[in-house]
Design a protein around this motif. Structure first.
Motif, PDB file in Angstrom:
ATOM      1  N   GLU A  18       0.836  -1.200   0.000  1.00 14.27           N
ATOM      2  CA  GLU A  18       0.000   0.000   0.000  1.00 14.27           C
ATOM      3  C   GLU A  18       0.870   1.248   0.000  1.00 14.27           C
ATOM      4  OE1 GLU A  18      -3.651  -1.991   2.639  1.00 14.27           O
ATOM      5  OE2 GLU A  18      -2.384  -0.427   3.505  1.00 14.27           O
ATOM      6  N   PHE A  19       0.459   2.246  -0.781  1.00 16.23           N
ATOM      7  CA  PHE A  19       1.179   3.512  -0.891  1.00 16.23           C
ATOM      8  C   PHE A  19       0.272   4.646  -0.409  1.00 16.23           C
ATOM      9  CE2 PHE A  19       2.716   0.665  -4.204  1.00 16.23           C
ATOM     10  CZ  PHE A  19       4.088   0.692  -3.978  1.00 16.23           C
ATOM     11  N   TYR A  20       0.897   5.630   0.261  1.00 20.08           N
ATOM     12  CA  TYR A  20       0.094   6.753   0.750  1.00 20.08           C
ATOM     13  C   TYR A  20       0.064   7.859  -0.289  1.00 20.08           C
ATOM     14  CZ  TYR A  20      -1.984  10.248   3.745  1.00 20.08           C
ATOM     15  OH  TYR A  20      -2.838  11.181   4.266  1.00 20.08           O
ATOM     16  N   SER A  21      -1.141   8.265  -0.663  1.00 22.91           N
ATOM     17  CA  SER A  21      -1.335   9.356  -1.608  1.00 22.91           C
ATOM     18  C   SER A  21      -1.473  10.662  -0.846  1.00 22.91           C
ATOM     19  CB  SER A  21      -2.592   9.112  -2.458  1.00 22.91           C
ATOM     20  OG  SER A  21      -2.914  10.262  -3.214  1.00 22.91           O
ATOM     21  N   GLU A  22      -0.490  11.559  -1.023  1.00 24.84           N
ATOM     22  CA  GLU A  22      -0.550  12.853  -0.354  1.00 24.84           C
ATOM     23  C   GLU A  22      -1.699  13.703  -0.890  1.00 24.84           C
ATOM     24  OE1 GLU A  22       1.049  13.796   2.165  1.00 24.84           O
ATOM     25  OE2 GLU A  22       2.704  12.358   2.331  1.00 24.84           O
ATOM     26  N   SER A  23      -1.983  13.553  -2.190  1.00 24.72           N
ATOM     27  CA  SER A  23      -3.056  14.354  -2.791  1.00 24.72           C
ATOM     28  C   SER A  23      -4.435  13.903  -2.324  1.00 24.72           C
ATOM     29  CB  SER A  23      -2.984  14.293  -4.318  1.00 24.72           C
ATOM     30  OG  SER A  23      -3.131  12.963  -4.782  1.00 24.72           O
ATOM     31  N   LYS A  24      -4.623  12.580  -2.207  1.00 24.00           N
ATOM     32  CA  LYS A  24      -5.924  12.048  -1.796  1.00 24.00           C
ATOM     33  C   LYS A  24      -6.023  11.819  -0.292  1.00 24.00           C
ATOM     34  CE  LYS A  24      -6.780   9.706  -6.200  1.00 24.00           C
ATOM     35  NZ  LYS A  24      -7.086   8.422  -6.867  1.00 24.00           N
ATOM     36  N   LYS A  25      -4.856  11.903   0.394  1.00 24.48           N
ATOM     37  CA  LYS A  25      -4.811  11.696   1.846  1.00 24.48           C
ATOM     38  C   LYS A  25      -5.388  10.334   2.235  1.00 24.48           C
ATOM     39  CE  LYS A  25      -3.132  15.809   2.300  1.00 24.48           C
ATOM     40  NZ  LYS A  25      -1.678  15.987   2.560  1.00 24.48           N
TER      41      LYS A  25
END
Length: 216
Positions: free
Chosen positions: A149-156
């Motif tokens: 899993e990767f964290y999306s800074e744009s979608k939080k």
């Protein structure tokens, strides 16, 4: 060619992970085989570091894997050198001095290759907690099940890696050298287990060239 090598690698490494004679053998660089309650983990430094007589010879597995791992590391190094050339030109736009600090461009053209099989049916929610890799970027070469899993800074929010696709994700060096955001990631427990292979394009702090040169 690469797909066949990766498939053969999975088969050979599975034989280690399943062997009742397996033993932990890890050198001062953290390379070798180690089993924990969460996973089986085999790590090797590619390039000339992986020449015969460098790895630990105390296990029958290391003898069996030597020839195959040398072929695999050579092919993967060639592939990642091409990928790095493209990314450095069009994305990272690094200086020559910064480029020389990458191990894929060093004398030994080395990288970090990790092969892991996560164990099923564990009570923990995560095999690996969220973190950022220290290198420039990593390429996921194989995943047999969901969990990365990767964290999306744009979608939080956290996004699960889709199966059947290779994924490139940036580490701390990308932020340091090119001000490109690094990627937080983690491995969730999918309760069924997972086999994965990834390659990290590292920097000299991770793999000391002066140490690697002793193997040439």
């Amino acid at each position: 060619m690469h797909q066949k090598l990766i498939k053969n690698t999975k088969s050979i490494v599975d034989s280690l992970f399943n062997s009742p004679q397996r033993v932990n053998f890890v050198d001062k660089y953290g390379t070798g085989y180690k089993e924990t309650k969460f996973k089986h983990h085999y790590r090797m430094i590619t390039g000339n570091y992986n020449l015969p007589n460098v790895s630990n010879k105390s296990t029958s597995f290391s003898k069996i894997f030597d020839k195959h791992s040398t072929q695999l590391s050579n092919e993967i190094d060639k592939l990642l050198l091409k990928v790095s050339d493209v990314m450095l030109k069009h994305i990272f736009k690094m200086t020559l001095a910064q480029k020389k600090n990458l191990t894929v461009y060093g004398q030994n053209k080395a990288g970090l290759l990790d092969i892991v099989r996560y164990k099923p049916n564990l009570p923990d929610d995560y095999y690996v907690g969220e973190h950022v890799d220290p290198g420039l970027f990593s390429l996921n070469l194989l995943s047999t099940a969901c969990g990365m899993e990767f964290y999306s800074e744009s979608k939080k929010q956290w996004i699960t890696q889709p199966l059947g696709y290779g994924v490139i994700f940036c580490g701390r060096a990308a932020k340091e050298y090119s001000n490109i955001p690094n990627v937080r990631h983690r491995v969730s427990n999918n309760k069924i287990g997972r086999f994965t292979i990834w390659y990290e394009v590292g920097v000299s702090d991770q793999i000391k060239q002066c140490e690697l040169s002793k193997s040439t």
